[in-house]
Design a protein around this motif. Structure first.
Motif, PDB file in Angstrom:
ATOM      1  N   ASP A  19      -3.319   6.163  -0.710  1.00 16.15           N
ATOM      2  CA  ASP A  19      -3.400   4.749  -1.104  1.00 16.15           C
ATOM      3  C   ASP A  19      -2.764   4.601  -2.484  1.00 16.15           C
ATOM      4  O   ASP A  19      -2.987   5.436  -3.371  1.00 16.15           O
ATOM      5  CB  ASP A  19      -4.876   4.329  -1.148  1.00 16.15           C
ATOM      6  N   SER A  20      -1.948   3.548  -2.664  1.00 14.24           N
ATOM      7  CA  SER A  20      -1.296   3.369  -3.979  1.00 14.24           C
ATOM      8  C   SER A  20      -1.792   2.124  -4.706  1.00 14.24           C
ATOM      9  O   SER A  20      -1.518   1.941  -5.890  1.00 14.24           O
ATOM     10  CB  SER A  20       0.221   3.221  -3.768  1.00 14.24           C
ATOM     11  N   ASP A  27      -0.794   3.765   2.282  1.00 16.65           N
ATOM     12  CA  ASP A  27       0.327   2.827   2.417  1.00 16.65           C
ATOM     13  C   ASP A  27       1.654   3.538   2.152  1.00 16.65           C
ATOM     14  O   ASP A  27       1.684   4.707   1.756  1.00 16.65           O
ATOM     15  CB  ASP A  27       0.142   1.648   1.454  1.00 16.65           C
TER      16      ASP A  27
END
Ligand code: TEU
Ligand code: CA
Length: 544
Positions: A19-20, A27
Motif C-alpha cells: 500500500d502506498s 496499489d
C-alpha cells in the motif's frame, strides 16, 4: 522468440502487495516502489492479478471495465508508469486476462439483462426456465446452481463462478471481436503478455453441460492468437484445472499455434479425496506425487513447454501444505524451492513464497474474506458438517491463506500499510519478512535468488532431460537432469525424519551446486539426509 523459456515469473496479488497511500489496500504505486526488490530477486516477468475496474465480488476476477484501472489500485497513468519502470529493470508485465466471464456490473451485462433486444444480450448465456426451474444441473465453482434467474426478462443466465460473474458467450462473434480489440489495446501499451483465467472453459456447451474443453475451444484460441498476440513478442500462459499431458499440447504445443504454456494443477490435487473437491482432505502420498511430476516432466512433446509452480492466489502456502511451517520452516521452504526450480519449465514464484510465508489460520468464518470460503461454509453447514470440520478444511485449503498482506518488515502491519490493512497481516511477520530475509544470507530469499541465477547460468536446467530416481521411496524425491554429457542430481528429503539412503555405487565426494544445509560435500554412496534436506550436485558423467 522463446525468451519465456529462460524466464522466471513473479506473481503479484496487487491488493496484498504494497500500500502506498495508507488506505490499507495494496496499489500500483506501491508495486513501483518495490521493483528494485524484485530486480534484486532476479525475476524477469511480473504476472499481475487483475487491477481493472471491479466490484471485487471475486477480488478483481469480476471485471466491470477491462480498460479502466480500479481506483483503489490507482490510475491508467500509474499502470503505464509501472510498465515503463519495470521495462527499465528488464522486467515485463503480464496481465491477467479474465474473459470467461465479466462482472454483472459490466456495461454489456447491464444492457443485456434489462433488455431482451439489447445488442449485448447474446454476449451472455441466457436460457428459459424448465418447469419453472433452472435449465439444468450445472453447478457453480462457488457452491450452488450455475444459473441465476433474472425476473426482468424471465430467463436464467449462466455463471460458473459467483452470481456476479456472468459467463460470456464465446459463440458470439461480435463479442469475441470486442475482446480481441481490448487485448490489442493492452498489447499496444507494451505489456509482456497474458495469463489466461480458466481458459479451458471458453468453449463451454451449457445445454449439454460441457464446461472444460468444449467443442470449439481450440478454434477460439487459434482465432484469438491470430487476431491479437501473434503479432507481438509476448508470452501467454493458460490456466486449466483439468488439463492433462495428453491435452496440454492442444493448447501449448508450437504446432497448435495457441498458447506458450499451461498452468496445470494435478500435483496440487493429490491431498484431496479422489474425484471429490479440495475440501475433502487426504494426506499426500509421495510416490503418487513423484509419479505426477514424472509424467509432466517426461510425457510432454519436446515442442510443448511447461510451467512450474507451488503457489498462486488460489492455493494455500506451500510451506504449510507440503513442508513444515512449525519446526523446519526455513529448511522445508528451501527444499521445496530447490526441488521445483531444478525441473524443466518456466517457474512461477507467488508473492511471499520467496521468504517462506505461511498460511494464517482463522478461528471463525467472519474472519474469512474469500467468497469461495464464505459460500462453502454455508453449503457444508447445510450438508451437516460441523463448524470445526469446515474451519479445518478452510484453514487447510482456503484461498485467503495466500492473500494475507506481503510481509516486508517486523514492524506494524509488516510494513504493508500505514493504515488499517484490508486483511489482517500474519503475526509471524515478526520473524518472516523481507527486511530480515535480505539481511540474512542463509534466508529462503537467497535460495530463490541463487536458483534463478543457476537457471540463467546453466542450460541444463532449461534444456536437460528428466529422470526420476527411487520412484517408490516414501520420503525421498530424487531426479537427474542430463544435457550434453553433463548430469545433475537433485535430492530432497520430503520428511521431518533423518533418512539414510544410497544413490550411487561410487563414493567420490560431490560438491553441491546448491543446498539447504551447510555441507561441503556429499557421498552419494552413503547419504544421511537431515529433515527436509535438499541438495543438487553435478555428477561426473560416466562416459568420460
Ligand atoms: O480460478 C479458476 C478456478 O477454478 C479456481 O477458482 C479454483 O476452482 C478454486 O480457486 C480452487 O479452490 C480462476 C482464478 O484464479 C480465481 O481467482 C477466480 O476466482 C476464478 O478463476 C474465477 O475468475
Ligand atoms: Ca492503497
Amino acid at each position: 522468440m522463446t525468451w519465456w523459456k529462460e524466464a522466471v515469473v513473479y506473481q503479484i496479488y496487487p491488493r496484498s502487495f504494497q500500500d502506498s497511500n495508507g488506505d490499507g489496500i495494496g496499489d500500483i504505486p506501491g508495486i513501483i516502489q518495490r521493483l528494485d526488490y524484485l530486480q534484486t530477486l532476479g525475476v524477469d516477468v511480473i504476472w499481475l492479478s487483475p487491477v481493472y475496474a471491479s466490484p471485487n465480488d471475486d477480488n478483481g476476477y469480476d471485471i466491470s471495465d477491462y480498460e479502466a484501472i480500479h481506483p483503489e489500485f490507482g490510475t491508467m497513468e500509474d499502470m503505464e508508469q509501472l510498465i515503463d519502470e519495470a521495462k527499465e529493470r528488464g522486467i515485463r508485465i503480464v496481465m491477467d486476462l479474465v474473459v470467461n466471464h465479466t462482472s454483472d456490473e459490466h456495461a454489456w451485462f447491464q444492457s443485456a439483462k434489462s433488455n431482451i433486444d439489447s445488442p449485448y444480450r447474446d454476449y451472455y448465456i441466457w436460457r428459459d426456465p424448465v418447469n419453472g426451474k433452472a435449465p439444468n444441473e450445472l453447478r457453480s465453482a462457488f457452491s450452488g446452481s450455475a444459473w441465476k434467474y433474472e425476473p426482468q426478462t424471465n430467463q436464467y443466465y449462466l455463471h460458473l463462478f459467483s452470481k456476479k460473474q456472468p459467463d460470456l458467450n464465446w459463440e458470439n462473434e461480435q463479442m469475441r471481436k470486442d475482446i480481441y480489440q481490448m487485448m490489442n489495446r493492452w498489447l499496444d501499451k507494451g505489456i509482456g503478455g497474458f495469463r489466461m483465467d480458466v481458459i479451458d472453459l471458453l468453449g463451454k456447451d451449457a445445454d449439454n453441460q460441457i464446461t472444460g474443453n468444449g467443442p470449439r475451444l481450440h478454434e477460439f484460441l487459434k482465432e484469438m492468437r491470430r487476431e491479437t498476440f501473434e503479432h507481438y513478442d509476448v508470452m501467454t500462459v493458460g490456466e486449466s484445472w483439468v488439463v492433462t499431458p495428453e491435452t496440454a499440447p492442444l493448447f501449448a504445443d508450437e504446432s497448435s499455434k495457441e498458447l506458450n504454456m499451461m498452468f496445470q494443477f494435478e500435483h496440487l490435487m493429490l491431498d484431496e479425496q479422489p474425484n471429490t473437491s479440495k475440501w475433502q482432505l487426504k494426506s499426500l502420498d509421495l510416490p503418487e506425487f513423484k509419479q505426477v511430476f514424472n509424467k509432466w516432466q517426461t510425457q510432454l512433446p519436446e515442442t510443448t513447454w511447461n510451467s512450474l509452480f507451488w503457489n498462486n492466489h488460489d492455493t494455500p502456502r506451500i510451506v504449510s501444505r507440503f513442508g513444515d511451517d512449525q519446526t523446519f520452516s526455513v529448511e522445508s521452504a528451501k527444499m521445496l524451492a530447490i526441488l521445483l526450480h531444478m525441473m524443466k519449465g518456466t517457474p512461477y514464484i507467488y508473492q511471499g513464497e520467496e521468504i517462506g510465508m505461511t498460511n494464517y489460520p482463522i478461528q471463525q468464518i467472519d474472519q474469512a474474506q474469500d467468497i469461495e470460503s464464505l459460500n462453502l461454509y454455508e453449503e457444508k453447514l447445510a450438508e451437516g458438517w460441523t463448524e470445526a470440520e469446515i474451519m479445518e478444511t478452510i484453514n487447510a485449503k482456503g484461498r485467503d491463506n495466500a492473500r494475507t498482506p506481503m510481509q516486508w518488515t517486523a514492524g506494524q502491519n509488516g510494513g504493508f500499510t500505514d493504515g488499517e490493512p484490508w486483511m489482517t497481516v500474519n503475526p509471524n511477520t515478526s520473524e518472516i519478512n523481507v527486511q530480515a530475509a535480505v539481511n540474512d544470507e542463509q534466508s529462503v530469499f537467497y535460495t530463490y535468488q541463487k536458483l534463478i541465477h543457476l537457471r540463467k547460468e546453466h542450460p541444463i536446467i532449461v534444456k536437460g532431460t528428466f529422470k526420476l530416481l527411487l520412484k517408490d521411496h516414501p520420503h525421498i524425491f530424487a531426479y537427474e537432469r542430463e544435457f550434453e554429457g553433463e548430469t545433475w542430481l537433485v535430492t530432497a528429503n520430503f520428511s521431518p525424519e533423518t533418512i539414510r539412503c544410497s544413490l550411487a555405487e561410487t563414493s567420490t565426494p560431490n560438491i553441491p551446486m546448491i543446498a539447504n544445509y551447510d555441507r561441503s560435500e556429499y557421498d552419494l554412496n552413503e547419504l544421511t539426509l537431515a529433515p527436509y534436506e535438499a541438495f543438487v550436485v553435478k555428477v561426473e558423467s560416466n562416459e568420460n
